[in-house]
Motif scaffolding. Structure first.
Motif, PDB file in Angstrom:
ATOM      1  N   VAL A 252       0.847  -1.201   0.000  1.00 36.17           N
ATOM      2  CA  VAL A 252       0.000   0.000   0.000  1.00 36.17           C
ATOM      3  C   VAL A 252       0.886   1.255   0.000  1.00 36.17           C
ATOM      4  O   VAL A 252       0.615   2.219  -0.719  1.00 36.17           O
ATOM      5  N   ALA A 256       1.143   4.165  -2.835  1.00 38.10           N
ATOM      6  CA  ALA A 256       1.041   5.590  -2.523  1.00 38.10           C
ATOM      7  C   ALA A 256       2.220   6.347  -3.133  1.00 38.10           C
ATOM      8  O   ALA A 256       2.062   7.399  -3.743  1.00 38.10           O
ATOM      9  N   ALA A 261       3.631  10.524  -4.150  1.00 38.22           N
ATOM     10  CA  ALA A 261       3.471  11.084  -2.805  1.00 38.22           C
ATOM     11  C   ALA A 261       4.839  11.269  -2.158  1.00 38.22           C
ATOM     12  O   ALA A 261       5.737  10.459  -2.334  1.00 38.22           O
ATOM     13  N   THR A 262       4.993  12.365  -1.405  1.00 37.26           N
ATOM     14  CA  THR A 262       6.219  12.571  -0.637  1.00 37.26           C
ATOM     15  C   THR A 262       6.136  11.720   0.629  1.00 37.26           C
ATOM     16  O   THR A 262       5.072  11.234   0.981  1.00 37.26           O
ATOM     17  N   GLN A 265       3.569  12.992   3.022  1.00 34.23           N
ATOM     18  CA  GLN A 265       2.204  12.653   2.610  1.00 34.23           C
ATOM     19  C   GLN A 265       1.890  11.205   2.921  1.00 34.23           C
ATOM     20  O   GLN A 265       0.798  10.880   3.392  1.00 34.23           O
ATOM     21  N   LYS A 269      -1.105  10.576   5.418  1.00 34.27           N
ATOM     22  CA  LYS A 269      -2.331  10.112   4.784  1.00 34.27           C
ATOM     23  C   LYS A 269      -2.455   8.593   4.731  1.00 34.27           C
ATOM     24  O   LYS A 269      -3.541   8.073   4.468  1.00 34.27           O
ATOM     25  N   VAL A 270      -1.370   7.885   4.901  1.00 30.55           N
ATOM     26  CA  VAL A 270      -1.457   6.427   4.804  1.00 30.55           C
ATOM     27  C   VAL A 270      -0.999   5.741   6.087  1.00 30.55           C
ATOM     28  O   VAL A 270      -1.754   4.999   6.712  1.00 30.55           O
ATOM     29  N   PRO A 273      -2.995   6.903   9.563  1.00 34.51           N
ATOM     30  CA  PRO A 273      -4.373   6.394   9.637  1.00 34.51           C
ATOM     31  C   PRO A 273      -4.425   4.875   9.762  1.00 34.51           C
ATOM     32  O   PRO A 273      -5.239   4.346  10.507  1.00 34.51           O
ATOM     33  N   LEU A 274      -3.549   4.174   9.028  1.00 28.93           N
ATOM     34  CA  LEU A 274      -3.600   2.717   9.088  1.00 28.93           C
ATOM     35  C   LEU A 274      -3.049   2.190  10.408  1.00 28.93           C
ATOM     36  O   LEU A 274      -3.405   1.104  10.847  1.00 28.93           O
TER      37      LEU A 274
END
Ligand SMILES: Nc1ncnc2c1ncn2[C@@H]1O[C@H](COP(=O)(O)OP(=O)(O)O)[C@@H](O)[C@H]1O
Ligand SMILES: [Mg+2]
Lengths: 352, 415
Positions: A252, A256, A261-262, A265, A269-270, A273-274
């Motif tokens: 995942v 991303a 994505a930097t 990020q 964002k990943v 949250p996960l």
């Protein structure tokens, strides 16, 4: 037995293994005492060496040679050095500690505590019941309501609010310090290698041990209590943040990144949250540990339910101590179930 | 076919996994086999001197067994894995020289990737998954919303925007993966075994869907697979990899008809040629051809000369008009009432296109119980370009039958 050993000679593979087993069990049942003696006799040599040494030590009298030689004992030196270090810090850094002390007190703890104490008790009980209902279901919300009633009936409500204020501020500090540390550990193995043993140390050290240096640096009062609580309770949130982030599915993250994505990020964002369900589990543990430590920290000035317990012990007022203890348990149960619900609600959004 | 300038090209790419890749690349180990190097140094040569060009709008399939380096290759094209040596050139720019910032931009704008195990973000809705690329580019919410809905319509998932990935079937999840890759409208699509995790029926459905989309989109696609049927179905060209190296590149017909070596032959052995090859592949140049203004006598002489029972009638632009039977020509020549063969045509001008698959032709011939001696083949403009003789079709039918039985026997033993 004769049949068994015959088999062992003639058979091969599984058959001979079965025969050996048969023989062994038969021996085990029929010749138990002999088997035991044989097992003792067959002990490895080094075990015998240890036994002989201990026997000699307890029989022979060594006189003064039995004591640790004076030159070898550095315990007093070490503890004196630590004392001196702490003294030096107390003198040298006093303004810093005083600043931390007053700011934390003035801007966080006191306003929060006063606000909580200012709320009508039935409003607090209602809010707790409602939140319990949302996070843990109807059955538990009823239990929550009953427990809040009990707190009020025992006259523990204000004490509980004071304790809650300390726990909340400590937990907030633990999160502010712990989450970034956990992230750094997950991303950098060298940082992980330094922090991990430190956390182990913090968790195995008896909680009372923190009280002394903290007290010397900050004096008696609520802030030193909070600091001791934070030190004691920060470990789980650090560990579980790091674990949660490392557990995020690599494919995942790769996906991303593939879209440009930097790393910031990806983190925000990943990964975070996960990792949230795991971080929430860490938060739950941190709150539980903070609650446990609040009782101990009442020795250096944490007010609230812990004082009741402490006084109950000191004055042999069993009933008073017990009520304080019940108050702590009630808070623990409610906070535990609500934060668990928080972790679950994070999880329920996606496949497990 | 003239090669237009390459959209994407890999130039002498190497990838060595292990603690000190350069020590392998700068020594004799470079030329040793992968197994030897791994045995002796613990390094894995995942890519060995890989070069290829992909033209604008082309579907370039990379095929190979598991472990042959396909995933490593496709990741090197985006530098998700840094190549140890060599260049990746896109639109004339060497992306291996790009700074971090330029690389991010390249990934955002130029390429979309689809993954074997979907790699959707489980905590985001379908809509937010599709919008991922746009979101990290900082596009406005409005743009994201519009674009996502459009993409979901394209892949047939309207109405699923607010669901979470785990609520979707595998095939639907990969549609989301495809929509995500297409959302930023990149020029290239990189697909790493996108359909391998799906069951056969869904897989075929997705392949057809991709073909349908590609007809409209004309993206430059690098498609990874380990399935030859899939490769032949989708690829304009196919590269075959073994142990990190590309050992053959060619059109599907090249690969099937002239496998480079036993390794490739092993793949293609089971392929039913009829499913892969177009009619063009087995047709012969037409033998007897008469123009519509010519007389029956000319036609008859032509047929006698070639010992054929029929002749193809074409107009002056070589367009196929119909088939003239020998008896009809003979009768007309004796009677002398017809002046040109155009008046003698009995059959309607039915012909196959050179691009039809053999399978299609075979099915038609069998369906209509076609009894003609020979079958005409035309190009896109209807010009006569070849013929397929009945004996060839008979062999083909036998062949197809045999191989099919063979494949079924083999598959059932491996299951
Ligand atoms: N991170 C890695 N470290 C070491 N070896 C790797 C790594 N990734 C892949 N490999 C090896 O490189 C080879 C090619 O792998 P891969 O590109 O995944 O093959 P494919 O996608 O064709 O199955 C395999 O032998 C694999 O074991
Ligand atoms: Mg792969």
């Amino acid at each position: 037995m004769a049949r068994a050993s015959q088999l062992q000679v003639s058979g091969n593979g599984a058959r001979s293994r079965a025969a050996a087993w048969l023989e062994a069990t038969e021996q085990g049942y029929l010749q138990y005492p002999f088997g035991l003696i044989r097992a003792v006799v067959r002990l490895p040599k080094w075990v015998w060496l240890v036994v002989v040494a201990l026997v000699v030590g307890s029989v022979v009298s060594f006189g003064a040679a039995a004591d640790v030689p004076k030159g070898l004992s550095v315990g007093p030196t070490v503890s004196r050095a630590v004392d001196n270090g702490v003294d030096w810090m107390v003198v040298k850094w006093d303004p810093v500690f005083r600043a931390i002390n007053t700011n934390l007190l003035r801007h966080f703890l006191l306003p929060l505590e006063n606000w909580l104490l200012g709320l009508p008790w039935w409003l607090v009980a209602g809010v707790v019941t409602f939140v319990s209902y949302r996070m843990a279901g109807l059955a538990f919300s009823l239990l929550s309501a009953a427990m809040m009633m009990a707190l009020a009936a025992f006259g523990l409500f204000d004490l509980a609010m004071t304790t809650l204020a300390i726990v909340l501020v400590s937990t907030a500090l633990a999160v502010i310090l712990g989450v970034p540390t956990g992230i750094a550990m997950a991303k950098n193995t060298r940082i992980d290698g330094v922090i991990r043993p430190a956390l182990d140390l913090m968790q195995t050290m008896p909680s009372f041990v923190y009280l002394i240096p903290v007290m010397m640096l900050f004096g008696l009062g609520k802030v030193p209590a909070i600091i001791a609580v934070v030190v004691y309770a920060v470990a789980p949130i650090v560990r579980l943040t790091s674990l949660g982030i490392r557990q995020v599915d690599g494919s995942v993250i790769e996906a991303a990144r593939a879209f440009g994505a930097t790393s910031t990020q990806v983190l925000i964002k990943v990964q975070l949250p996960l990792a949230m369900p795991t971080i929430m589990a860490g938060l739950n543990q941190t709150i539980m540990m903070a609650l446990a430590m609040v009782v101990v920290a009442s020795m250096i000035g944490a007010k609230g339910l812990g004082v009741e317990v402490l006084n109950g012990i000191a004055r042999l007022e069993v009933g008073r101590g017990l009520l304080g203890g019940i108050g702590i348990v009630i808070m623990a149960v409610i906070l535990d179930r609500i934060t668990q619900g928080l972790a679950r609600s994070q999880l329920s959004k996606r496949a497990t | 076919m003239a090669r237009t300038i390459a959209k994407l090209s890999a130039q002498k790419l190497w990838k060595v996994f292990g603690p000190r890749p350069q020590s392998v690349l700068r020594s004799d180990w470079r030329d040793k086999s992968r197994a030897e190097v791994q045995e002796a140094t613990g390094h894995v040569i995942a890519l060995r001197d890989v070069s290829f060009d992909v033209a604008q709008g082309e579907v370039f399939v990379v095929m190979g067994l598991s472990g042959s380096g396909k995933s490593t290759l496709v990741r090197c094209l985006l530098r998700l894995i840094e190549p140890s040596e060599g260049q990746v050139v896109v639109d004339g720019q060497d992306i291996t020289k790009y700074s971090r910032r330029k690389l991010m931009n390249f990934r955002r704008k130029k390429a979309g990737m689809v993954f074997q195990r979907f790699a959707l973000m489980p905590h985001r809705t379908v809509m937010d998954n599709v919008a991922w690329g746009l979101e990290i580019q900082g596009q406005s919410r409005r743009t994201r919303l519009e674009r996502t809905h459009e993409m979901l319509r394209v892949v047939g998932l309207e109405g699923w925007a607010q669901n979470y990935p785990h609520e979707l079937s595998g095939g639907m999840q990969q549609r989301v993966g495809l929509a995500r890759a297409l959302a930023a409208d990149p020029e290239m699509l990189l697909m790493d075994e996108p359909f391998s995790a799906l069951d056969p029926m869904i897989r075929r459905e997705m392949q057809d869907e991709l073909i349908r989309l590609q007809e409209r989109m004309k993206k430059t696609i690098v498609f990874i697979t380990h399935d030859l049927d899939e490769a032949l179905k989708l690829g304009d060209r196919i590269a075959i990899m073994r142990d990190g190296a590309i050992i053959q590149v060619g059109t599907p017909e090249d690969i099937v008809s002239a496998p480079f070596d036993e390794y490739v032959g092993e793949f293609t052995k089971d392929v039913r040629k009829v499913e892969v090859l177009p009619v063009r592949f087995i047709m012969k140049p037409p033998k007897t051809r008469v123009y519509d203004w010519q007389g029956p006598r000319v036609a008859l002489r032509e047929m006698r000369q070639e010992e054929e029972d029929v002749a193809f009638v074409v107009d002056k632009e070589e367009r196929f008009l119909g088939i003239l039977a020998r008896e009809a020509a003979a009768r007309a020549a004796e009677g002398g009432d017809a002046t040109s063969v155009a008046q003698l045509l009995e059959t309607a001008p039915i012909a196959f296109s050179a691009d039809d698959s053999l399978q299609w032709m075979l099915a038609r011939v069998m369906d209509y119980n076609w009894r003609l001696e020979t079958i005409p083949v035309v190009d896109a403009e209807g010009k006569l370009v070849g013929e397929v003789h009945r004996t060839v079709i008979r062999d083909l039918a036998k062949d197809a039958l045999e191989v099919r039985v063979g494949v079924q026997a083999r598959r059932s033993t491996t299951v």
